[in-house]
Scaffold this motif. Structure first.
Motif, PDB file in Angstrom:
ATOM      1  N   GLY A 372       0.784  -1.236   0.000  1.00 44.17           N
ATOM      2  CA  GLY A 372       0.000   0.000   0.000  1.00 44.17           C
ATOM      3  C   GLY A 372       0.809   1.274   0.000  1.00 44.17           C
ATOM      4  N   GLY A 373       2.131   1.155  -0.218  1.00 42.71           N
ATOM      5  CA  GLY A 373       2.975   2.341  -0.190  1.00 42.71           C
ATOM      6  C   GLY A 373       3.402   2.802  -1.566  1.00 42.71           C
ATOM      7  N   SER A 374       4.284   3.776  -1.592  1.00 42.32           N
ATOM      8  CA  SER A 374       4.825   4.295  -2.849  1.00 42.32           C
ATOM      9  C   SER A 374       6.301   4.610  -2.632  1.00 42.32           C
ATOM     10  CB  SER A 374       4.081   5.562  -3.290  1.00 42.32           C
ATOM     11  OG  SER A 374       4.233   6.594  -2.319  1.00 42.32           O
ATOM     12  N   ILE A 375       7.045   4.626  -3.721  1.00 40.66           N
ATOM     13  CA  ILE A 375       8.478   4.921  -3.638  1.00 40.66           C
ATOM     14  C   ILE A 375       8.862   5.881  -4.748  1.00 40.66           C
ATOM     15  CG2 ILE A 375       9.065   2.861  -5.016  1.00 40.66           C
ATOM     16  CD1 ILE A 375      11.690   2.705  -3.370  1.00 40.66           C
ATOM     17  N   ARG A 376       9.750   6.787  -4.433  1.00 41.26           N
ATOM     18  CA  ARG A 376      10.267   7.711  -5.429  1.00 41.26           C
ATOM     19  C   ARG A 376      11.765   7.863  -5.212  1.00 41.26           C
ATOM     20  NH1 ARG A 376       8.593  11.359  -1.409  1.00 41.26           N
ATOM     21  NH2 ARG A 376       9.999  13.136  -1.122  1.00 41.26           N
ATOM     22  N   VAL A 377      12.448   8.374  -6.217  1.00 49.73           N
ATOM     23  CA  VAL A 377      13.894   8.547  -6.117  1.00 49.73           C
ATOM     24  C   VAL A 377      14.250   9.998  -6.425  1.00 49.73           C
ATOM     25  CG1 VAL A 377      14.223   7.777  -8.503  1.00 49.73           C
ATOM     26  CG2 VAL A 377      16.152   7.723  -6.929  1.00 49.73           C
ATOM     27  N   GLU A 378      15.155  10.542  -5.622  1.00 48.91           N
ATOM     28  CA  GLU A 378      15.695  11.877  -5.853  1.00 48.91           C
ATOM     29  C   GLU A 378      17.202  11.744  -6.018  1.00 48.91           C
ATOM     30  OE1 GLU A 378      14.655  14.158  -2.460  1.00 48.91           O
ATOM     31  OE2 GLU A 378      12.491  14.204  -2.908  1.00 48.91           O
ATOM     32  N   SER A 379      17.759  12.487  -6.940  1.00 44.84           N
ATOM     33  CA  SER A 379      19.203  12.368  -7.152  1.00 44.84           C
ATOM     34  C   SER A 379      19.788  13.660  -7.696  1.00 44.84           C
ATOM     35  CB  SER A 379      19.507  11.219  -8.117  1.00 44.84           C
ATOM     36  OG  SER A 379      20.903  11.009  -8.215  1.00 44.84           O
ATOM     37  N   GLU A 380      20.980  13.973  -7.200  1.00 46.47           N
ATOM     38  CA  GLU A 380      21.800  15.069  -7.726  1.00 46.47           C
ATOM     39  C   GLU A 380      23.104  14.445  -8.192  1.00 46.47           C
ATOM     40  OE1 GLU A 380      22.084  18.546  -5.130  1.00 46.47           O
ATOM     41  OE2 GLU A 380      20.479  17.640  -3.928  1.00 46.47           O
ATOM     42  N   PRO A 381      23.297  14.293  -9.493  1.00 49.00           N
ATOM     43  CA  PRO A 381      24.512  13.629  -9.999  1.00 49.00           C
ATOM     44  C   PRO A 381      25.775  14.191  -9.357  1.00 49.00           C
ATOM     45  CG  PRO A 381      22.996  14.057 -11.792  1.00 49.00           C
ATOM     46  CD  PRO A 381      22.412  14.737 -10.587  1.00 49.00           C
ATOM     47  N   GLY A 382      26.610  13.266  -8.856  1.00 52.73           N
ATOM     48  CA  GLY A 382      27.856  13.652  -8.227  1.00 52.73           C
ATOM     49  C   GLY A 382      27.736  14.036  -6.776  1.00 52.73           C
TER      50      GLY A 382
END
Length: 396
Positions: A372-382
């Motif tokens: 029942g959940g959700s997942i997301r990804v955040e990224s700043e290269p380097g």
């Protein structure tokens, strides 16, 4: 001698009786006419009410279809349409609208032209561009046996069905490719050892060949295990998911111990910060172990250089919802790769330097959604990468 009074009375009666009778008849006629008028008005009211009921029943029936439906004449003029059809064509109302004159040239207009000329049911598929992406509809146009030869058209949205078929086809193709490579290598070394006695007697060559075969056999075993896990977690209603209370922090510690050698070899640092501690969770502890393992292993594999810092944190919010975050200060993920990071067999690293089945993050996503959940990804290269899981409050 007859009295004049009597004669006069008789004369008056002779003149007035017809008027009295006529008045009586006229009154009776007016009364009957009024009653008939009222009856006609009542019948008209009943007819209007019946027509209104009929229109309402037709509207309810059309809305109950749950799919866009249009009834039109061969000229293209709409007789009736439901709300789904209005939304489909982007109109507030469609009655008396001539679609063949209104719609621009394109697949939808061509479909309606073919339907208007059809003598029997016509089935076809039409691709409609939308703001949120292309939608695919299967249509059924049925000519009706009416005097005006009305045509009923139903639009069935098969976009998700089509996407599922594409995903399955790609999954089979990718799985076959991923299995074929190690299997080919294993068979190659086996043929060398079996067909060349001298090679088989060479202890060093034999040991090296067996070591390579072992590594690729392990890879195949891991791939098969991941495919089975993904298949099960994609269908949570199949009964594979267990429902139990467990401590997520303890699972995280166990996962850290399983990857301890890899962490030490890369001189990485892993911190676990969960509040409260223990961190209670309800669900399938096996799949949550897979989630944490795959996320941590993914961070380590993509950042083999020494000095990686990983933080695994979890918090409970005042409304009972929870979030879990695994963040590292590694190389990050390119903006172009972010939309595809959870796809099966997708690898952001195209060099082949980073080994794996390509199913780890797909398993993570489906396991989280199965709970029942959700997942997301955040990224700043380097600079950083963070996988953030959101879970709703648990129901009592």
């Amino acid at each position: 001698m007859v009295s004049w009074d009597i004669v006069l009375g008789l004369m008056i009666m002779a003149f007035t009786l017809p008027f009295i009778f006529l008045h009586s008849r006229m009154t009776a006629t007016r009364r009957r006419a009024s009653e008939e008028h009222n009856e006609v008005q009542h019948l008209r009211s009943l007819q209007t009410e019946l027509e209104e009921h009929l229109r309402r029943d037709q509207s309810l029936f059309l809305e109950a279809l749950g799919v866009p439906f249009v009834l039109m004449r061969p000229s293209g003029r709409v007789v009736m349409a439901n709300k789904k059809a209005c939304d489909f064509f982007g109109m507030e109302a469609m009655a008396n609208t001539n679609l063949l004159k209104l719609l621009p040239e394109g697949p939808l207009r061509q479909l309606l032209k073919e339907a208007s000329a059809a003598r029997e049911m016509v089935r076809s598929t039409v691709h409609i561009p939308r703001a949120d992406g292309e939608r695919i509809f299967r249509t059924e146009a049925t000519p009706l046996a009416t005097r005006e030869r009305h045509i009923g058209i139903v639009f069935l949205d098969i976009t998700e069905e089509h996407r599922t078929q594409v995903i399955r086809r790609d999954f089979v193709a990718n799985a076959s490719h991923e299995l074929r490579t190690p299997l080919t290598l294993i068979l190659g070394y086996l043929e060398t050892l079996l067909d060349d006695p001298e090679a088989a007697e060479d202890a060093e060559l034999r040991q090296r060949s067996l070591g390579i075969m072992k590594r690729h056999a392990d890879r195949m075993a891991r791939l098969v295990a991941d495919m089975l896990t993904l298949s099960r977690v994609e269908t949570p209603d199949s009964g594979y998911l267990k429902h139990e209370d467990f401590d997520l922090r303890q699972l995280a510690v166990d996962v850290q111990l399983r990857l301890e050698q890899m962490i030490a070899e890369q001189k990485a640092t892993v911190q676990i910060n969960m509040e409260p501690s223990p961190f209670p969770l309800h669900g399938d502890s096996f799949y949550w172990s897979q989630v944490l393992f795959n996320l941590l292993e993914n961070a380590l594999k993509n950042n083999p250089s020494p000095g990686l810092q990983v933080q695994l944190s979890a918090r409970c919010k005042p409304d009972g919802s929870r979030f879990i975050c695994l963040e590292d200060n590694g190389v990050g993920i390119s903006h172009e790769a972010l939309p595809f990071i959870f796809n099966r067999f997708y690898r952001a690293d195209k060099s082949g330097r980073i080994k794996g089945t390509g199913l780890g993050l797909a398993i993570v996503k489906h396991a989280v959604e199965a709970h029942g959940g959700s997942i997301r990804v955040e990224s700043e290269p380097g600079r950083r990468t963070a996988f953030i899981i959101s879970l709703p409050a648990e129901k009592n």
